[in-house]
Design an enzyme around this catalytic site. Structure first.
Site: not given
Ligand code: DAT
Ligand code: MG
Length: 150
Positions: A9, A57, A85, A91, A102, A112, A115
């Protein structure tokens, strides 16, 4: 084999962590089948995050993902969804296990870094949303038999 969309991101791109994310996925043994560096449109962001529409959010999430370019990728592997993941971590970075991306590089849920798709079905749907068919490359890697048992 499963397929996952992976995004580095805007925070990850701005912070120079694209290579770090790719390196971790490569070293884990996952197979890169597509990649493009791009500015995300509001339209694509809304489609990608449609499930979160209406949440408190949501607007911040759309603003974040469209704020600066992202690195969009498609990765494959056995149980790729769970594996990726796990490599990303929870998250909320403060809940992410040590050694995950993360945990190691982030502090806040709204920054974070990455994705990753959350189910095999979403992995296929999200890669189809972000990539045209001819932007994905099906290939055999010389090391596949040393990484994939099947
Ligand atoms: P993930 O990215 O781990 O799949 P998600 O799909 O539940 O998490 O949410 C998508 C993104 O939205 C997440 O990466 C960060 C943001 N987000 C989720 N829950 C949030 C919250 N409670 N407050 C702020 N941002 C949130
Ligand atoms: Mg998600």
């Amino acid at each position: 084999m499963e397929r996952s969309l992976v995004l580095v991101k805007p925070d990850g791109v701005q912070r120079g962590l694209v290579g770090e994310v790719i390196a971790r996925l490569e070293k884990r043994g996952l197979l890169l089948v597509g990649a493009k560096f791009m500015q995300v449109s509001r339209e694509l962001a809304e489609e990608h995050y449609a499930i979160h529409k209406g949440k408190p959010f949501y607007e911040g999430l759309i603003a974040y993902i469209t704020s600066s370019p992202v690195m969009a990728m498609a990765w494959e592997g056995p149980s790729a969804i769970a594996a990726i993941r796990q490599t990303m971590g929870a998250t909320r970075p403060l809940e992410a296990a040590p050694g995950t991306i993360r945990h190691d590089f982030a502090l806040e849920v709204g920054r974070n870094l990455t994705h990753a798709s959350d189910s095999p079905e979403n992995g296929l749907n999200e890669t189809a949303l972000w990539f045209k068919n001819d932007e994905l490359t099906s290939w055999k890697r010389a090391t596949d038999p040393w990484i994939f048992e099947g």
